[in-house]
Design an enzyme around this catalytic site. Structure first.
Site, mmCIF file in Angstrom:
data_model
loop_
_atom_site.group_PDB
_atom_site.id
_atom_site.type_symbol
_atom_site.label_atom_id
_atom_site.label_comp_id
_atom_site.label_asym_id
_atom_site.label_seq_id
_atom_site.Cartn_x
_atom_site.Cartn_y
_atom_site.Cartn_z
ATOM 1 N N GLY A 187 30.280 32.348 37.366
ATOM 2 C CA GLY A 187 30.915 31.244 38.065
ATOM 3 C C GLY A 187 32.222 30.751 37.498
ATOM 4 N N ASP A 188 32.689 31.310 36.379
ATOM 5 C CA ASP A 188 33.925 30.779 35.787
ATOM 6 C C ASP A 188 34.671 31.851 34.983
ATOM 7 O OD1 ASP A 188 35.803 28.806 35.379
ATOM 8 O OD2 ASP A 188 34.781 27.896 33.678
ATOM 9 N N LEU A 189 34.770 33.051 35.555
ATOM 10 C CA LEU A 189 35.478 34.132 34.868
ATOM 11 C C LEU A 189 36.982 33.953 35.058
ATOM 12 C CD1 LEU A 189 33.201 37.202 35.704
ATOM 13 C CD2 LEU A 189 33.496 36.085 33.480
#
Length: 342
Positions: free
Chosen positions: A194-196
């Protein structure tokens, strides 16, 4: 912002077209005959004031135009130039005295023109804008009333552009409800990182056989935003974040998609939602960043990392449209398939 000191980047070449060459561009690219042409002042680009010759067959269109020839560096980012043109036209439609854009014979906003400089062939983007009458404010004494009006104009312009941002976000939200929420049952579920983003992926360099630097992922940070979601959400989030710092943001999606699909190919339904999901993630990040800045203004520099380029990238995607962006993404991804040379 330009420094205005007359110094130019070595990579930047200012156009040096003659009046005859400029007239030929107006004719060949835009299908208009020039009756009179003269150069206008410019810094990095080259501008011409053009008067159009009218005939029985060419009664429509502008009588006076500005032929704008972008420098070599700006000409490398045609998508950004198109976004700027769309914003000018949006402001004009909203009542601002900005130029409109005259389309090419092929119904495009810009055209790439190449010229042999002797030692190499250089390419320049050209546009034809409507001519705006008046004199530069630098040529007249400025009154306090005029200063007031300029300040008011600046505020109205920014407010109008801000409203455009709101308009885009509202459209994306509605499209998300109509086009994504109704298809969730067709998306394959998974656990998302969810936060690459470009601060959560670490890399190390090594030397290739040719001695060039080769980069490989050496670490993945920040699992705080993990959630139960969908495969297509993960690739959309990754594309959005990889676009942030890229000089060619629209091209990013195809490469990321190819890498993702080398492990997990997307279904046609998932692919069809990808454009809107990338737009949605941009809106989510940009709106949350703006809200967080109101709450924590002392942390604005970090919170607004995405916003530095994010609004421009979102605007560019919206102006190009889903079909044009998907064509770039899918053709790029296709080039990675076995047997297809890149």
């Amino acid at each position: 912002m330009s420094s205005g000191d007359g110094q130019q980047s070595q990579a930047l070449t200012k156009p040096a077209f003659s009046e005859v060459q400029a007239s030929a561009i107006v004719d060949s690219v835009f299908g208009l005959k020039v009756s009179k042409i003269q150069p206008l002042p410019s810094y990095d680009d080259q501008n011409f004031h053009v008067c159009i010759s009218r005939t029985k067959d060419t009664t429509d269109g502008p009588n006076e135009c500005v032929l704008k020839i972008n420098n070599t560096e700006s000409s490398k980012t045609p998508d950004l130039i198109e976004v700027q043109s769309h914003i000018m036209m949006f402001l004009r439609a909203a009542g601002f005295p900005t130029a409109s854009v005259y389309r090419t014979k092929g119904d495009h906003i810009t055209s790439l023109t190449s010229i042999d400089s002797g030692s190499e062939i250089k390419s320049y983007l050209v546009r034809l804008l409507t001519y705006l009458p008046g004199r530069p404010i630098a040529e007249i004494p400025i009154s306090s009333q005029l200063l007031y009006e300029i300040g008011r104009l600046a505020a109205k312009l920014d407010k109008t552009l801000e409203n455009r941002k709101r308009e885009i976000v509202e459209q994306v939200i509605q499209l998300f409800k109509d086009e994504v929420m109704t298809k969730l049952s067709h998306f394959r579920e998974c656990i998302n990182h969810g936060d690459l983003n470009d601060h959560n992926i670490l890399i190390e360099s090594s030397k290739s056989a040719c001695g060039d630097a080769v980069y490989q992922v050496s670490g993945i940070l920040d699992f705080d935003d993990m959630s139960y979601g969908y495969y297509v959400f993960e690739v959309a989030i990754t594309i959005m974040y990889m676009m942030i710092e890229s000089k060619t943001p629209i091209q990013v999606g195809g490469h990321v998609l190819a890498g993702f699909e080398s492990v997990i190919p997307l279904t046609p339904v998932e692919r069809g939602a990808l454009f809107l999901l990338v737009c949605s993630r941009f809106c989510q990040s940009l709106v949350l960043a703006a809200y967080s800045c109101h709450l924590y203004p002392e942390n604005e520099e970090y919170l607004m990392i995405t916003a530095k380029t994010g609004w421009r990238h979102l605007q560019q995607m919206f102006d190009m449209g889903q079909k044009a962006v998907e064509e770039i993404w899918f053709e790029t991804a296709k080039s990675y398939e076995p047997g297809i040379s890149m």
